[in-house]
Write a protein that holds these residues in place. Sequence first.
Motif, PDB file in Angstrom:
ATOM      1  N   HIS A  35      -6.898  75.625 -64.065  1.00 54.76           N
ATOM      2  CA  HIS A  35      -8.544  75.697 -63.813  1.00 54.76           C
ATOM      3  C   HIS A  35      -8.750  75.784 -62.511  1.00 54.76           C
ATOM      4  N   HIS A  63      -7.928  60.811 -63.635  1.00 54.22           N
ATOM      5  CA  HIS A  63      -7.505  61.169 -62.168  1.00 54.22           C
ATOM      6  C   HIS A  63      -8.592  60.748 -61.094  1.00 54.22           C
ATOM      7  N   TYR A  71     -14.720  69.774 -68.764  1.00 50.37           N
ATOM      8  CA  TYR A  71     -13.818  70.967 -68.989  1.00 50.37           C
ATOM      9  C   TYR A  71     -14.175  71.805 -69.833  1.00 50.37           C
ATOM     10  N   GLU A 106     -13.434  73.250 -64.455  1.00 53.30           N
ATOM     11  CA  GLU A 106     -13.699  71.669 -64.464  1.00 53.30           C
ATOM     12  C   GLU A 106     -15.232  71.420 -63.677  1.00 53.30           C
ATOM     13  N   HIS A 156     -11.682  73.145 -55.926  1.00 49.58           N
ATOM     14  CA  HIS A 156     -10.160  73.221 -56.140  1.00 49.58           C
ATOM     15  C   HIS A 156      -9.847  74.201 -57.225  1.00 49.58           C
TER      16      HIS A 156
END
Length: 260
Positions: A67, A104, A110, A120, A166
């Motif tokens: 992702h 995390h 998501y 995400e 990311h």
Amino acid sequence: MLRSIGLTQTHMECRNLNDSVPVMTDLLAFEKVGERPGEATLKHPNTAWLLTVHEAPDAPAKQMHNHWGVRVATTAEVDAAYEYLTANKEKYNIDQIGKPSYSHGSYSVYFIEPGTNGWEIECYAEALRKDVWKTRVGGVRAPHWDEPMPASRFPGRGYVPQGFTHGTLATGNLKRAWEFFEKALGLEVHQANDHVVYVKHSNTKPYIVCATRNDWRAFSPNFRFTITLESKDAVDEAYRRFASSGQELGVTDLREPTSG
Ligand SMILES: [Fe+2]
């Protein structure tokens, strides 16, 4: 070791650009900055990282650990994003949306866009209440933007993606991958836990979450990250170096330099 300028671009594949690009522009605040037959290049207004989407009608389904992520400033915006995605899932042909949850250190929703890619929408506001997270693990949880994008740039949804933060890589051997990122590619590696590292370039904010996956398998070359070097000669030199010593570094597929 490569001397690179930055981690500058990421690539994904989708089944149909006409289905996938609107998800990224209308739901994630990307803007289209380039187009060629079979591909579109997108950019988030607050992030220098480019995203090129390649059309591959037979692209296989992928698991959510493949992702990319955008970040919002508040947890309320994650909830608003979940509401907006759910209300518009038929329009955008989205059939998997997870309920927002903490994991995390982030509060995230998501979903999978129709072209096989996970996305995400994350928020680190809670983690950042502790100052230590502003610098820990390479500072990846600190805001990625200098100035927040005003809601007027992305009106009517109840949330504003403030940065494209990311992408992900899976590995069967995290230690080997870690060594390669540092020693061969000259990137920073920050350990998040026993199974996950964050990989980034010291000059640029976006990062790659590299996680151990026992069921890891390679995707097509449409799926990749781009590191920019300072010149064409530097690219040729990097190729020569990987051609002569890549095997001991663990390189399994090396392609000749091309332009375009
Ligand atoms: Fe993520």
